[in-house]
Motif scaffolding. Structure first.
Motif: not given
Length: 94
Positions: A73-85
């Motif tokens: 919850h502090a940035g380690g999980d970027s799955s919601r923006v994975a397409n952009e990354l």
């Protein structure tokens, strides 16, 4: 870690080092990003830089993708923006 280190970044309780050759290694408290086993394969090659937040890290790779780990919850999980990354990222700052 005695040689080949290009840069070290620190979160509140962990470190990440970018090594010559494009790999990254981490150590320290698990909840602060010291445990990067979930993304270990992605950190073996192509890492250009690593930036830290208080509880997580983000690695920019030479293909323009970004890999994150640490407290979810502090940035380690970027799955919601994975397409952009996945590509075309030019810099990451923490």
């Amino acid at each position: 870690l005695c040689s080949g280190i290009l840069k070290i970044s620190a979160s509140k309780g962990a470190f990440a080092a970018v090594k010559r050759g494009g790999s990254a290694v981490t150590w320290g408290r698990d909840l602060f990003g010291g445990d990067s086993r979930a993304v270990a394969e992605e950190l073996l090659f192509g890492v250009v830089s690593v930036s830290a937040s208080w509880h997580a890290f983000a690695a920019l790779k030479d293909d323009g993708s970004v890999v994150t780990w640490g407290r979810p919850h502090a940035g380690g999980d970027s799955s919601r923006v994975a397409n952009e990354l996945r590509s075309s990222v030019r810099c990451v700052s923490g």
